[in-house]
Structure formats: structure tokens, C-alpha cells
Scaffold this motif. Structure first.
Motif, PDB file in Angstrom:
ATOM      1  N   HIS A  52      -8.439  -7.713-120.939  1.00  0.00           N
ATOM      2  CA  HIS A  52      -7.656  -7.310-119.889  1.00  0.00           C
ATOM      3  C   HIS A  52      -8.134  -5.825-119.653  1.00  0.00           C
ATOM      4  CE1 HIS A  52      -4.589 -10.681-119.976  1.00  0.00           C
ATOM      5  NE2 HIS A  52      -5.672 -11.073-119.615  1.00  0.00           N
ATOM      6  N   CYS A  80       0.690  -7.261-120.268  1.00  0.00           N
ATOM      7  CA  CYS A  80       1.268  -8.441-120.307  1.00  0.00           C
ATOM      8  C   CYS A  80       2.015  -8.369-121.832  1.00  0.00           C
ATOM      9  CB  CYS A  80      -0.010  -9.488-120.337  1.00  0.00           C
ATOM     10  SG  CYS A  80      -1.197  -9.317-121.459  1.00  0.00           S
ATOM     11  N   HIS A  82       2.534 -11.727-123.305  1.00  0.00           N
ATOM     12  CA  HIS A  82       2.375 -13.200-123.531  1.00  0.00           C
ATOM     13  C   HIS A  82       0.866 -13.216-124.168  1.00  0.00           C
ATOM     14  CE1 HIS A  82      -0.002 -13.023-119.986  1.00  0.00           C
ATOM     15  NE2 HIS A  82      -0.340 -14.315-119.941  1.00  0.00           N
ATOM     16  N   GLN A  86      -5.872 -14.365-123.666  1.00  0.00           N
ATOM     17  CA  GLN A  86      -5.883 -12.937-124.249  1.00  0.00           C
ATOM     18  C   GLN A  86      -4.772 -12.641-125.042  1.00  0.00           C
ATOM     19  OE1 GLN A  86      -8.841 -10.959-124.531  1.00  0.00           O
ATOM     20  NE2 GLN A  86      -9.856 -12.170-123.163  1.00  0.00           N
ATOM     21  N   ASP A 107       4.700  -7.221-113.391  1.00  0.00           N
ATOM     22  CA  ASP A 107       3.850  -8.390-113.202  1.00  0.00           C
ATOM     23  C   ASP A 107       4.474  -9.780-112.616  1.00  0.00           C
ATOM     24  OD1 ASP A 107       2.265 -10.477-113.527  1.00  0.00           O
ATOM     25  OD2 ASP A 107       1.363 -10.237-115.755  1.00  0.00           O
TER      26      ASP A 107
HETATM   27  C1  AOF Z   1      -5.680 -10.457-116.404  1.00  0.00           C
HETATM   28  N1  AOF Z   1      -6.346  -9.106-116.493  1.00  0.00           N
HETATM   29  O1  AOF Z   1      -6.167  -7.016-116.867  1.00  0.00           O
HETATM   30  C2  AOF Z   1      -4.402  -8.152-117.123  1.00  0.00           C
HETATM   31  C3  AOF Z   1      -3.652  -9.305-116.629  1.00  0.00           C
HETATM   32  O2  AOF Z   1      -4.779 -16.004-119.579  1.00  0.00           O
HETATM   33  P1  AOF Z   1      -4.805 -14.524-119.666  1.00  0.00           P
HETATM   34  O3  AOF Z   1      -4.623 -13.983-121.354  1.00  0.00           O
HETATM   35  O4  AOF Z   1      -6.170 -13.600-119.371  1.00  0.00           O
HETATM   36  O5  AOF Z   1      -3.624 -13.702-119.093  1.00  0.00           O
HETATM   37  C4  AOF Z   1      -3.534 -13.813-117.546  1.00  0.00           C
HETATM   38  C5  AOF Z   1      -2.099 -13.057-117.249  1.00  0.00           C
HETATM   39  O6  AOF Z   1      -2.337 -11.919-117.775  1.00  0.00           O
HETATM   40  C6  AOF Z   1      -2.224 -12.732-115.783  1.00  0.00           C
HETATM   41  O7  AOF Z   1      -1.689 -13.689-115.031  1.00  0.00           O
HETATM   42  C7  AOF Z   1      -1.325 -11.651-115.615  1.00  0.00           C
HETATM   43  O8  AOF Z   1       0.283 -12.198-115.639  1.00  0.00           O
HETATM   44  C8  AOF Z   1      -1.479 -10.889-116.902  1.00  0.00           C
HETATM   45  N2  AOF Z   1      -2.252  -9.593-116.865  1.00  0.00           N
HETATM   46  N3  AOF Z   1      -4.280 -10.447-116.419  1.00  0.00           N
HETATM   47  O9  AOF Z   1      -6.382 -11.298-116.067  1.00  0.00           O
HETATM   48  C9  AOF Z   1      -5.699  -8.114-116.818  1.00  0.00           C
HETATM   49  N4  AOF Z   1      -3.505  -7.286-117.433  1.00  0.00           N
END
Ligand code: AOF
Ligand code: ZN
Length: 354
Positions: A52, A80, A82, A86, A107
Motif C-alpha cells: 500500500h 486500512c 484490516h 497486505q 475508506d
Molecule cells: C490498496 N492500496 O494503498 C491502500 C488500500 O487486499 P489489500 O490488503 O490490498 O487491501 C485492499 C483494501 O485496502 C482496499 O480495498 C482499500 O479499502 C484499502 N486501502 N488499498 O490497494 C492502498 N491504502
């Protein structure tokens, strides 16, 4: 908040845009780390599933030898909370000892939705929310729609003559707009996961439906082919350029004709087609077929209307299915911008007046 804050958030928004096309169906996110008035680290989300923006910015600062303890982070989307592909960014920000975090927007992902902000705030970090929120929401309009509805964001793109025709009576349409306008279409394709046209366009123009910009991922090509005309043409030996790259999906009444040729679904109703695309993980569709556009009008989220400097006087109109009788009953759009592109121009609009 002051003008310095705004400057850093604008930079974060610009950085976020570098992920356009590569991060879908996730959001574009940018982050800037500032300490003692100086930028010590920048980052953005580069590709779906990868690190991220916040983590990339922290790593950038560390690589340059800076200590982020006590610094401020400007980030275009709430960090995030959760575990997804990531780890939670809010936890990392707390662990690294940031003093202040400025967030452009909460978000909309129901898995986060304020929990990241709450976590940081409870850990004693000064958290400010809403700086350049409008810009941040516009930047991630596709993500916002998809993560809250599981339906793709629908953009309708049309190239018309000044008197509003997308083709002549004999279906001739190459070209209505000039080179600069067509280059702009390539940019639109970059931002959308899927490009949609009807079988008529495939048979008449043999388009590639890809994105030919330098920094552009492969597109999903969606073809509406009710009676299976493209499949029949392939069986007769015709070659179509759209198969040269990317995933190709047909929606048809005759899926059996596509066996061994391409992915096909027995769906022809616009709302159901969109639902299926959403299920397949596709967050955005650029509808480029003028003749299919009208059926998707009730689902349109955005319009890209290109006008070329020609007059046809007669021919094919894009929204004939509307059959408006009274001017006062016509659907209204809200014009967002007008761009001059050589001899052509582009009107970007959203449905609904006001
Ligand atoms: C992103 N990039 O820079 C941020 C996100 O599956 P993950 O761990 O990549 O989580 C995706 C979610 O994380 C996304 O739907 C959003 O709510 C949050 N933030 N996601 O891909 C980022 N900061
Ligand atoms: Zn995160």
C-alpha cells in the motif's frame, strides 16, 4: 489545516494517479511524509495486491536514511485497518510513531470505513480527515462505486459529429474525430478495466480494443453478440485483432457457438451483464459502441462525449431509444468539463442535473 497541508495533499493525489489502470479493482492511493516542513518520503500504490501507498512512503523515507518518528503523513485514502493481501497500514503507522496523519477521505470499503482512523486516533495520533476530499473522491470514483455496490462503474464514450451523429446512414464512422481526440480515448481506456462494444463494431472495424499508451495494462474486452455473428465469422476463417491481447468475454444468446473460441455467457440484458462483470471482479467498463450505449443509459455513471468538426445531416443517433417527446421530460446531465482536442472537443458529464 493550512496551505502547506494542501500542497502536500495535492502531491499525494498526483502520486496516486501513477497507479491508474494498474491497481483496479483497488483504489489509487498516494502518501507523502513530512518532517520539520520537509518531504522525507513519498509512495503510491503501484499495482493490485502489492504494498500500500503508506508502506511505500515509509520505506522510501527509511531508504533515504530518515527517521519517521514524529512525522506527519498525508494520505489520499484512510489507512486500512484490516488484513487483506497486505497487513493493516493503520497498525504500521502507529508502530512507526507518526505524530499526525492527514487523510483526504474515509475508506468506503465496508471492511475499513472509519476503523483505521479510529485505531490511529485511539493510539494518540492527531488525525485530520477531509482535506481535498472532493478531489480524492473524484480520483477514486470507480473504486467507490465498486466497493460499495459490487457493480462496475459505467462510462459511456461516444464520438459524434457536431450535429450529433455517430455514423452515416451507411454505417460509415471512420473518422469523425481527429488524432488528438483518439489519443484521449487511449487515456480513458487506461482508467477502465474493461472496454465494451457490440458485434457490429467488431465485424465492421476489426478494432484491437487495447490500450496503446506506454504505461498501460491489458484490457478485458467485452463483446455483446446476441446471435453469435463473431463466432460464425471466426468459423468461416476471419481473424479478429481483439484476440491479440487481454481477456475476451462474449455475452450472447448462443454461448455454444463460442465453445473453443472464447469465454461466453448466456446473458443479454444490460443490468445482468453488468452484474456478471462485477462478479468477475471487473470494477469499470468503458462502453465504446455507440449502438449499444442506449441500453446502458439507465446504468451510466459518466459520459465522455467527443465531438468532431463534421456535419452528417442524417445517420445513426446514439440515444434514439430514449424517444423523448417533451423537452421538459428529457434526462439532464451535469457538465464537468469541456476540453479542446485539436479540431475536436470532449464534453465530460455526469447523469442528473443540478
Ligand atoms: C490498496 N492500496 O494503498 C491502500 C488500500 O487486499 P489489500 O490488503 O490490498 O487491501 C485492499 C483494501 O485496502 C482496499 O480495498 C482499500 O479499502 C484499502 N486501502 N488499498 O490497494 C492502498 N491504502
Ligand atoms: Zn493499507
Amino acid at each position: 489545516m493550512n496551505s502547506e497541508d494542501e500542497k502536500f495533499m495535492r502531491l499525494a493525489l498526483d502520486l496516486a494517479k501513477r497507479g491508474e489502470g494498474w491497481v483496479n479493482p483497488n483504489p489509487m492511493v498516494g502518501a507523502v511524509i513530512v518532517k520539520d516542513g520537509k518531504i522525507i518520503g513519498v509512495g503510491w500504490h503501484r499495482r493490485f495486491g502489492e504494498k500500500h501507498a503508506e508502506v511505500n512512503a515509509i520505506e522510501d523515507a527509511k531508504r533515504k536514511g530518515y527517521d519517521v518518528r514524529g512525522a506527519t503523513m498525508y494520505v489520499t485514502l484512510e489507512p486500512c485497518s484490516h488484513w487483506g493481501k497486505q497487513p493493516p497500514c493503520a497498525d504500521r503507522i502507529i508502530k512507526e510513531g507518526f505524530k499526525r496523519v492527514v487523510v483526504a477521505m474515509v475508506d468506503p470499503n465496508p471492511l475499513v470505513a472509519g476503523k483505521g482512523i479510529e485505531k490511529m486516533w485511539k493510539a494518540g495520533i492527531e488525525v485530520e480527515v477531509g482535506l481535498l476530499e472532493e478531489e480524492a473522491r473524484r480520483l477514486n470514483e470507480i473504486f467507490i462505486k465498486y466497493v460499495t455496490s459490487k457493480m462496475p462503474f459505467v462510462s459511456i464514450k461516444l464520438a459524434m459529429t457536431l450535429d450529433g451523429f455517430i455514423a452515416t446512414e451507411t454505417s460509415s464512422s471512420q473518422w469523425i474525430t481527429g488524432e488528438k481526440a483518439r489519443q484521449r480515448v487511449q487515456e480513458l481506456r487506461r482508467g477502465h478495466m474493461a472496454i465494451m462494444v457490440g458485434a457490429g463494431t467488431v465485424l465492421a472495424d476489426n478494432p484491437r480494443l487495447n490500450c496503446r499508451l506506454k504505461n498501460c495494462p491489458e484490457k478485458v474486452k467485452v463483446i455483446l453478440d446476441r446471435s453469435g455473428r463473431v463466432a460464425n465469422a471466426i468459423r468461416e476463417g476471419k481473424k479478429f485483432r481483439l484476440f491479440e491481447d487481454g481477456r475476451v468475454i462474449f455475452f450472447t444468446e448462443r454461448p455454444e457457438l463460442f465453445e473453443g473460441i472464447a469465454e461466453a455467457y448466456p446473458i443479454t440484458e444490460p443490468g445482468e451483464i453488468l452484474r456478471k462483470l462485477g462478479e468477475l471482479g471487473i470494477d469499470s467498463v468503458l462502453i465504446e459502441g455507440g449502438r449499444i450505449a442506449c441500453g446502458f443509459l439507465p446504468f451510466a455513471d459518466k459520459f465522455y462525449l467527443f465531438y468532431g468538426p463534421k456535419l452528417f445531416g442524417n445517420g445513426i443517433k446514439p440515444f434514439e431509444c430514449l424517444k423523448v417527446q417533451k423537452a421538459s421530460e428529457a434526462p439532464v446531465v451535469r457538465i464537468e468539463s469541456i476540453e479542446r482536442l485539436g479540431e475536436s472537443f470532449l464534453v465530460t458529464a455526469y447523469p442528473g442535473g443540478g
